[in-house]
Scaffold this motif. Structure first.
Motif, PDB file in Angstrom:
ATOM      1  N   ILE A 134       0.749  -1.211  -0.009  1.00 15.04           N
ATOM      2  CA  ILE A 134      -0.030   0.008  -0.051  1.00 15.04           C
ATOM      3  C   ILE A 134       0.883   1.251   0.002  1.00 15.04           C
ATOM      4  CG2 ILE A 134      -1.488   1.422   1.287  1.00 15.04           C
ATOM      5  CD1 ILE A 134      -2.850  -1.410   2.268  1.00 15.04           C
ATOM      6  N   ILE A 135       1.953   1.451   0.856  1.00 16.14           N
ATOM      7  CA  ILE A 135       2.939   2.446   0.702  1.00 16.14           C
ATOM      8  C   ILE A 135       3.294   2.769  -0.589  1.00 16.14           C
ATOM      9  CG2 ILE A 135       5.047   3.379   1.709  1.00 16.14           C
ATOM     10  CD1 ILE A 135       4.378   2.108   4.507  1.00 16.14           C
ATOM     11  N   TYR A 136       3.970   1.487  -1.206  1.00 18.49           N
ATOM     12  CA  TYR A 136       4.599   1.916  -2.673  1.00 18.49           C
ATOM     13  C   TYR A 136       3.296   2.052  -3.706  1.00 18.49           C
ATOM     14  CZ  TYR A 136       9.111   1.284  -0.942  1.00 18.49           C
ATOM     15  OH  TYR A 136      10.306   1.684  -0.297  1.00 18.49           O
ATOM     16  N   ASN A 137       2.081   1.622  -3.305  1.00 20.74           N
ATOM     17  CA  ASN A 137       0.843   2.104  -4.268  1.00 20.74           C
ATOM     18  C   ASN A 137       0.775   3.711  -4.214  1.00 20.74           C
ATOM     19  OD1 ASN A 137       0.327  -0.089  -5.542  1.00 20.74           O
ATOM     20  ND2 ASN A 137      -1.387  -0.724  -4.433  1.00 20.74           N
ATOM     21  N   VAL A 138       0.630   4.252  -3.138  1.00 19.76           N
ATOM     22  CA  VAL A 138       0.342   5.420  -2.866  1.00 19.76           C
ATOM     23  C   VAL A 138       1.457   6.553  -2.936  1.00 19.76           C
ATOM     24  CG1 VAL A 138      -1.711   5.037  -1.389  1.00 19.76           C
ATOM     25  CG2 VAL A 138       0.445   5.665  -0.365  1.00 19.76           C
ATOM     26  N   SER A 139       2.774   6.284  -2.990  1.00 15.34           N
ATOM     27  CA  SER A 139       3.963   6.884  -2.922  1.00 15.34           C
ATOM     28  C   SER A 139       5.034   6.021  -3.440  1.00 15.34           C
ATOM     29  CB  SER A 139       3.912   7.280  -1.487  1.00 15.34           C
ATOM     30  OG  SER A 139       4.550   6.353  -0.732  1.00 15.34           O
ATOM     31  N   TRP A 191       6.474   7.989   7.600  1.00 18.28           N
ATOM     32  CA  TRP A 191       5.636   8.791   6.865  1.00 18.28           C
ATOM     33  C   TRP A 191       6.397  10.220   6.569  1.00 18.28           C
ATOM     34  CZ3 TRP A 191       2.141   7.104   3.727  1.00 18.28           C
ATOM     35  CH2 TRP A 191       1.764   5.740   4.107  1.00 18.28           C
ATOM     36  N   ASN A 192       7.356  10.671   7.504  1.00 18.21           N
ATOM     37  CA  ASN A 192       7.970  11.993   7.186  1.00 18.21           C
ATOM     38  C   ASN A 192       8.922  11.670   5.833  1.00 18.21           C
ATOM     39  OD1 ASN A 192       6.563  13.215   9.086  1.00 18.21           O
ATOM     40  ND2 ASN A 192       8.458  13.857  10.270  1.00 18.21           N
ATOM     41  N   ALA A 193       9.636  10.519   6.184  1.00 13.66           N
ATOM     42  CA  ALA A 193      10.545  10.007   5.160  1.00 13.66           C
ATOM     43  C   ALA A 193       9.523   9.795   3.848  1.00 13.66           C
ATOM     44  CB  ALA A 193      11.069   8.679   5.490  1.00 13.66           C
ATOM     45  N   VAL A 194       8.836   9.343   3.769  1.00  7.78           N
ATOM     46  CA  VAL A 194       7.930   9.156   2.507  1.00  7.78           C
ATOM     47  C   VAL A 194       7.535  10.487   1.882  1.00  7.78           C
ATOM     48  CG1 VAL A 194       5.883   8.099   1.698  1.00  7.78           C
ATOM     49  CG2 VAL A 194       6.984   6.684   3.268  1.00  7.78           C
ATOM     50  N   TYR A 195       7.034  11.227   2.608  1.00 12.28           N
ATOM     51  CA  TYR A 195       6.620  12.845   2.048  1.00 12.28           C
ATOM     52  C   TYR A 195       7.894  13.487   1.694  1.00 12.28           C
ATOM     53  CZ  TYR A 195       1.642  12.711   3.640  1.00 12.28           C
ATOM     54  OH  TYR A 195       0.552  12.437   3.547  1.00 12.28           O
ATOM     55  N   ALA A 237       5.840  15.574  -2.580  1.00 11.33           N
ATOM     56  CA  ALA A 237       4.490  16.027  -2.517  1.00 11.33           C
ATOM     57  C   ALA A 237       3.844  16.760  -1.471  1.00 11.33           C
ATOM     58  CB  ALA A 237       3.486  14.759  -3.030  1.00 11.33           C
ATOM     59  N   THR A 238       2.848  17.564  -1.227  1.00  8.86           N
ATOM     60  CA  THR A 238       2.333  18.288  -0.290  1.00  8.86           C
ATOM     61  C   THR A 238       1.076  17.273   0.306  1.00  8.86           C
ATOM     62  OG1 THR A 238       0.953  19.429  -1.695  1.00  8.86           O
ATOM     63  CG2 THR A 238       2.597  20.814  -0.972  1.00  8.86           C
ATOM     64  N   THR A 239       0.581  16.552  -0.430  1.00  7.86           N
ATOM     65  CA  THR A 239      -0.379  15.602   0.140  1.00  7.86           C
ATOM     66  C   THR A 239      -0.299  14.428  -0.523  1.00  7.86           C
ATOM     67  OG1 THR A 239      -2.025  16.023  -1.535  1.00  7.86           O
ATOM     68  CG2 THR A 239      -2.234  17.417   0.258  1.00  7.86           C
ATOM     69  N   ILE A 240      -0.835  13.216   0.329  1.00  8.88           N
ATOM     70  CA  ILE A 240      -0.778  11.831  -0.033  1.00  8.88           C
ATOM     71  C   ILE A 240      -2.084  11.193   0.274  1.00  8.88           C
ATOM     72  CG2 ILE A 240       0.106   9.868  -0.037  1.00  8.88           C
ATOM     73  CD1 ILE A 240       3.045  10.520   0.425  1.00  8.88           C
TER      74      ILE A 240
END
Lengths: 263, 265, 333
Positions: free
Chosen positions: A49-54, B42-46, B51-54
């Motif tokens: 899911i994490i890699y699907n959305v980002s 999640w901070n690392a992902v952002y 991006a500003t939103t996910i």
């Protein structure tokens, strides 16, 4: 060597009867084993899911993070398989550890063998191992790296099992409860599924030197993907060996504080 | 109803909990720390996403979401399953069932006394700090709805854990079962990520289950991610699930009691 | 002279515990205070090979703590312990091959499995030869009447059956030294007798040494020697005969009088009870042999009489009473 093989023999005998005892309720035993697969499913679904959305964690692609997370799940499932902190502390509180300590084997062996962990989680460990094998195959990683990787995971499992056993005894001595021990387990579980480098240098040091999940599966994963040099294998193995020896010594010192019950 | 009996049970529960108070404080710190890691992730992902939103969540919103989820998840551990398992395995249940108080109610009382003295003060302090630090704007109506959702979610999870505990008569231990059900609840209840991140087909399944009521709904209510008619619909869902799970639990417990055999001796 | 099989010298064991707060006010009443208690206070004794020794004492006297230190489960704070020439803590694994321990009713038995599974587990752990195992198991099962029991799940057994199975599991590997911690608690009379017979038989066959702890006086009738502990200290070490005669040699006499006419009896001994024409008294052996007492028994007034041992429980009551008296005047702390 004779002492270690004897201890291993005793552990296997106890496992045989623990499984026999557990499967007395056959249908429920089978259900529990099947349910333990959920831990692998949840890990797989979470990463997907994490890699699907980002684009996921920087520096880690989907397969790499999947391998790290499922390696973490495999190791921690095995640790839970060997140790049940609630059961150990409860038995220590009321003196029910005594019948296990009268066996002619090392104290750590007696405790680990006599008080089994969550047996069902072997299914979680095996299914995670399946995903690890799949990723290694998909990424085309050869045996020269994958065999040391697996050995480091197994050594990491041994180290974490012994550390958590020592922490469980600390939890009994100072708090007469397993809650602290369980919380430390959970901390390792929740942090270890992702690259510990993202938690900052402080946590990275903690998860390398005090609760060495780093050496158990994070650094081995980095070695596997070429993020760390192959020579780091020696450092990893040495660190885990130190963790094993020191937790063994700590456990043997701490078990002197066991007070049994009644009398 | 013998209120004196329950208040005595409450006091015994508090005293028992205080025996392990040091342990609880340490464990709470470690527990809340584990949710901090989710924020790091999640901070690392952002950051990598630039991006500003996910999934409709900005970075401050996702931080707020997980901080609130982490805090309120402390309520999810009612210990009803452990109490029941111990009573059944040790054979104490026979003696407790013949007492003139409802056994299920007594288990709830014992675990609630534990929750009141441990989780509730920590939740109040941590939430207050979180709301102030994250500048979350909360109206009095939202706060009341949030507290009502927490209370109903607590009762619901308590009944589920009681049912899990009753499986002790059919097995040697509920440990693995219990922790796996809680893992499922955490995952399908929004503990690992907001339910908006799930693919559409999965959101349909998750929506049909009660797990979202424990973590996702209260956190989204406090953060303002859901409001108005949506909240009303969720409140109806709380009541409906409480009725269903209570009914199933009542039937199941009646069956379990008939199958209870005393421990040998 | 042969070395004793057990040697205990000035052993002390302390542990921490908690006491309820004296305060009745909230919230002080919810908290408790930590205290250190001494379970064993400088105890010394030795046991020779082949002896059956009973370690007697009230609840909380430190008996089980002693057993647990002798088996290497607990670590003494002070003193020296030698069991079969080994330190029980440091050489626990080595010692464990030669000792058997019964701790509670179902102690080491697998709860959901038949007892036979535990016996086979013991056989594997201690590497007992097949032929030897079959022979020993058959003999023990027969002696303890476990034929219909040992293939049932342990959880369905009575307490007596569990204890007998636990006993079998503890001596299957022919240990030289066996510790029995309160082996007859909650056990019915036939099972108690069967266990006592099994202990005597094992000692006779293998010259095994037994140390059994109990607070039930009747359990010590098989013992060669009795050690009594009270509040962590050893207060007696000797034979049953010596214990019996500790407060003088007395007998219990029960006299049944006809016509409800009971003569003056205080000059013969101590009256315990007098009801419905039946008088129970305690009379010294010397007084029993006196002519006037013989004449009393022969008189027409006495319809029936019975003379029995005063009973060790009586002796123990006197002993504990004496110890309490000493403690109250501060002699014994």
């Amino acid at each position: 060597m004779g002492r270690y093989t004897e201890n291993a023999r005793y552990f296997l005998i106890c496992q045989k009867y623990a499984w026999k005892d557990w499967f007395v309720y056959r249908l429920q035993g089978a259900i529990w084993v099947a349910l333990s697969l959920m831990s692998t499913v949840v890990t797989y679904a979470g990463i997907t899911i994490i890699y699907n959305v980002s684009s996921g964690i920087p520096g880690w692609n989907y397969l790499q993070l999947l391998l790290l997370s499922t390696s973490s799940n495999m190791v921690m499932s095995l640790v839970w398989f060997f140790i049940n902190p609630w059961s150990i502390v409860n038995k220590m509180r009321i003196g029910k550890l005594d019948p296990y300590l009268i066996r002619p084997f090392g104290k750590m062996t007696c405790v680990l063998s006599g008080v089994p962990g969550a047996l069902s989680l072997i299914a979680g460990a095996l299914s995670s191992a399946g995903i690890v094998a799949y990723v290694i195959f998909r990424l085309g990683i050869g045996p020269l790296l994958s065999i040391p990787y697996v050995l480091m995971l197994l050594m990491g499992t041994a180290a974490l099992t012994m550390i958590f056993l020592a922490v469980t005894v600390i939890s009994y001595i100072f708090m007469r409860s397993a809650q602290f021990s369980r919380s430390v387990f959970n901390l390792g579980e929740s942090a270890g599924a992702y690259p510990i480098a993202i938690y900052g240098i402080g946590f990275q040091v903690f998860f390398s030197l005090l609760l060495p999940i780093g050496f158990a599966y994070y650094y081995p994963s980095e070695i596997l993907f070429g993020k760390l040099g192959v020579s780091f294998i020696l450092v990893d193995v040495l660190a885990l060996a130190i963790a094993i020896v020191s937790s063994y010594a700590i456990f043997n010192r701490l078990i002197k504080e066991y007070e049994s019950g009644g009398g | 109803m013998n209120t004196r009996a329950y208040s005595s049970l409450m006091i015994i529960g508090i005293k028992s909990t205080l025996v392990y108070f040091k342990d609880f404080i340490l464990s709470s710190v470690l527990y809340l720390l584990s949710f901090l890691f989710i924020i790091f992730i999640w901070n690392a992902v952002y950051i990598s996403e630039h991006a500003t939103t996910i999934g409709g969540f900005s970075l401050p919103q996702i931080d707020a979401y997980f901080i609130v989820v982490g805090i309120i998840s402390m309520l999810m551990n009612t210990s009803n399953d452990n109490i029941l398992e111990e009573d059944i395995q040790e054979g104490n249940i026979a003696g407790k069932l013949i007492k003139p108080i409802n056994y299920a109610a007594s288990v709830f009382t014992e675990s609630t006394s534990n929750t009141l003295i441990t989780a509730v003060p920590v939740i109040i302090i941590a939430l207050t700090i979180a709301i102030l630090a994250l500048h979350i704007t909360v109206s009095s109506t939202t706060l009341l709805v949030f507290i009502a959702e927490l209370a109903m979610g607590y009762i619901l999870i308590g009944i589920i854990q009681f049912i899990i505990g009753s499986f002790s008569i059919y097995t040697t231990t509920i440990d693995g079962f219990s922790s796996l059900v809680m893992t499922m609840i955490a995952f399908l209840g929004g503990g690992i990520m907001p339910l908006n991140f799930f693919p559409l087909w999965a959101r349909g399944i998750v929506g049909a289950l009660p797990f979202q009521l424990f973590l996702y709904v209260p956190s989204a209510t406090l953060n303002g991610a859901i409001s108005g008619t949506q909240i009303y619909n969720y409140l109806v869902l709380y009541v409906a699930w409480l009725a269903v799970i209570s009914g199933l639990g009542f039937i199941w417990w009646g069956r379990v009691k008939r199958n209870l055999t005393a421990v040998g001796g | 002279m042969e070395e004793p099989i057990i040697s205990v010298k000035n052993v002390v064991k302390k542990y921490k515990t908690f006491e309820h707060s004296d305060s009745k006010r909230f919230p002080a009443s919810l908290f408790r205070k930590k205290i250190m208690k001494t379970a064993v206070k400088g105890v010394s004794f030795s046991i020779r090979r082949g002896e059956i020794v009973a370690l007697l004492g009230r609840n909380g006297s430190g008996k089980s703590t002693i057993i647990k230190m002798l088996t290497g489960i607990l670590y003494p704070n002070k003193g020296n312990i030698s069991v079969m020439g080994l330190n029980p803590w440091d050489d626990r694994a080595k010692l464990a091959y030669n000792i058997g321990v019964v701790l509670g009713a179902h102690g080491q038995l697998y709860w959901n499995l038949p007892a036979i599974d535990t016996f086979e587990f013991i056989k594997s752990v201690y590497r007992i030869d097949d032929g030897e195992y079959d022979k020993r198991l058959k003999r023990l099962i027969e002696m303890l009447s476990l034929e219909k029991v040992y293939k049932k799940p342990v959880r369905t057994m009575s307490l007596g059956e569990q204890m007998k199975c636990n006993f079998v599991a503890s001596i299957l590997h022919s240990p030289k030294l066996i510790f029995l911690d309160e082996p007859t608690i909650g056990v019915d009379l036939p099972s108690k007798n069967a266990l006592k017979e099994a202990v005597l038989d094992t000692r006779e066959r293998y010259n095994s040494t037994f140390l059994l702890t109990t607070h039930i006086v009747e359990d010590i009738e098989i013992a060669d020697r009795v050690l009594i502990m009270d509040k962590g200290k050893k207060v007696f070490d000797g034979s049953r005969k010596k214990l019996n005669g500790m407060f003088g040699n007395y007998r219990r006499v029960e006299l049944a009088f006809g016509n409800g006419k009971i003569p003056e009896l205080k000059s013969y001994g101590r009256i315990i009870s007098s009801k419905g024409g039946v008088v129970r008294m305690e009379v010294s052996v010397r007084a029993l042999k006196e002519k006037r007492f013989i004449n009393l028994l022969a008189s027409r007034n006495v319809l029936d009489y019975r003379v029995s041992e005063a009973g060790l429980s009586h002796v123990l009551s006197k002993l504990y009473g004496k110890l309490e008296g000493k403690r109250q005047v501060g002699e014994d702390e």
